[in-house]
Write a protein that holds these residues in place. Sequence first.
Motif: not given
Lengths: 500, 98
Positions: A385-386, A209, B62, B59, A389, B72, B70, A436-437, B51-57, B64, A382-383
């Motif tokens: 981290r918020t 992440s 995802v 999304m 941000q 390995l 192709e 982190l952000a 709130p917790a942030t696990s992923h900065p952006i 396909r 993780q908090k």
Amino acid sequence: MNLVKLTAVEQLEGLRSGAFTSVELTQAHLDRIASVDGVVHAFLHVNASGALATAAEVDRKRAAGETLPALAGLPIAVKDNLTTIDEPTTAGSKILEGWVPPYDSTVVSKLRAEMMPILGKTNLDEFAMGSTTQFSAYGPTSNPWSLDRIPGGSGGGSAAAVGAYMAPLAIGSDTGGSIRYPAAMTGTVGTKPTYGAVSRYGLIALGSSLDQIGPVARNVQDAALLHDVIAGHDERDSTSLPEDLGSMVAAASNGSLAGVKVGVIKELSGSGFQAGISARFQESLELLKAAGAEIVEVSCPSFQYAIAAYYLILPAEASSNLAKFDSVRFGMRVTPEGNPTIERVMAATREAGFGPEVKRRIILGTYALSSGYYDDYYGSAQKVRTLIQRDFDAAFAKADVLVSPTAPTTAFKLGEKIEDPLAMYLNDIATIPANLAGIPGLSLPNGLADEDGLPSSIQLLAPARADQRLYSVGAVLEKAHENVWGKRMIDFAPEVKAGA
Amino acid sequence: MSEITPEVVRHLAGLARIDVTDAEVDRFTEQLGLIVDSAATLKAAVAGDVPATSHPIPMKNVYREDVVLESLSQEAALSGSADSESGRFRVAAILDEE
């Protein structure tokens, strides 16, 4: 003409005008490596024949009048945690000694498509865990400015290769500062793009992440050239951003500070920062103001928790990512005496294959993720981290870019702090919040500290997806510096004494 | 005072499948204790409703198209292994004899 001292832009001009060939340019860098890397130790592996073959192909096509990609023929070095199909990839660890990957990382595929001769793979702290390159299983890299000092890390090899003119450009990766901190230590330029702006397919993951690949260069325009080549969506990386963030070369070429608000992060100045670094930083604020920027102060109170949060989140993710080094599919296998089970083989292999910092972080991450402690540690991190941000959101409501020194001190001596992880972790105090952000950051040379004559550096930060701002502001400040100094900062570096 | 004891370090190393020497246990107990103590400040920092942030952006999932691409070859996938047989990774026994 000393080809290696030219900028990447100048080298490309020379190739296009026919002043020299790519084979000559590539050979000049290989000669430079042969001459100084014995003392710098930036490279773990040099691929002379592969680089020269690419160079010869570029020269042949150019002679035949064929259309070539923009950076064709320009040599480059790659951090050894990106897979390369024809070269060993160790990530600085004994556990991967001798491993030759069966596939190329997306970034390396892009360099090949661009027909850039790949000179070799550069040294790093084992699995990119560290800020000095001393945790490489293959020995430390030296700082070209002072060979008994750290080049920063984890990407000390890429920064030292570029800083010592062994490569005009290099690829780095930045999880908590591993591009920007070495740039600060070696007087070079390094960018961590927005999280997801560059594909991580084929990057040996550390903290999923947090990790981001970016360019290492000697000036802003050169970094922009490489940034534009490696950025872009990749369906093989599920965290890859779908949108195009624009041309960094265009941003660097059209830099302007008129009406730009530059926010100074209150918490990343003053106490804890070396006096000579703070002095140069204040001078740069004056230069920015003189160039038309408005300077405002911003406060990011939650940054005080950034390192503690990072050293729970990163080890937790690393302990999961490094579970794949289990002696089965790739890398080392150590079989204890007797008739051991696979579990015994795994534990003996990981004991022999991992170095101290990697073990420390895996064990810490296992603790942070264990039931009963998860909420207190990983959950709280993780908090935080918020909160970080939110601090950035509030700061970017007042400013277009934020600035701080990249590092609290100049390069210290090899061997210092190596048994004191907490002191070591403070090196990244100014770089970690951006990871982190998920926001982009660029480290720019910022003059020499008076106390020791070593490079200091300024970090520019922009909101997520606004990577162009780093280059437009960075290019203006770089130009202002050169006007003051009468030359580039890298030109103050002492000549590396081969065999010193 | 930290809850990191030598027994905890040995247990964690076992979970992580890393043999550790006595000297490593001593060193890691001290170092991890300091790191964990410094992390204790975090809990107080997020006492409110954060709130917790696990992923900065952020999304969305995802996807396909589900088409064969192709990949390995079996030979390439096995090329890095210390031991393989009949197109498979070969490993030591999974279960103890007892």
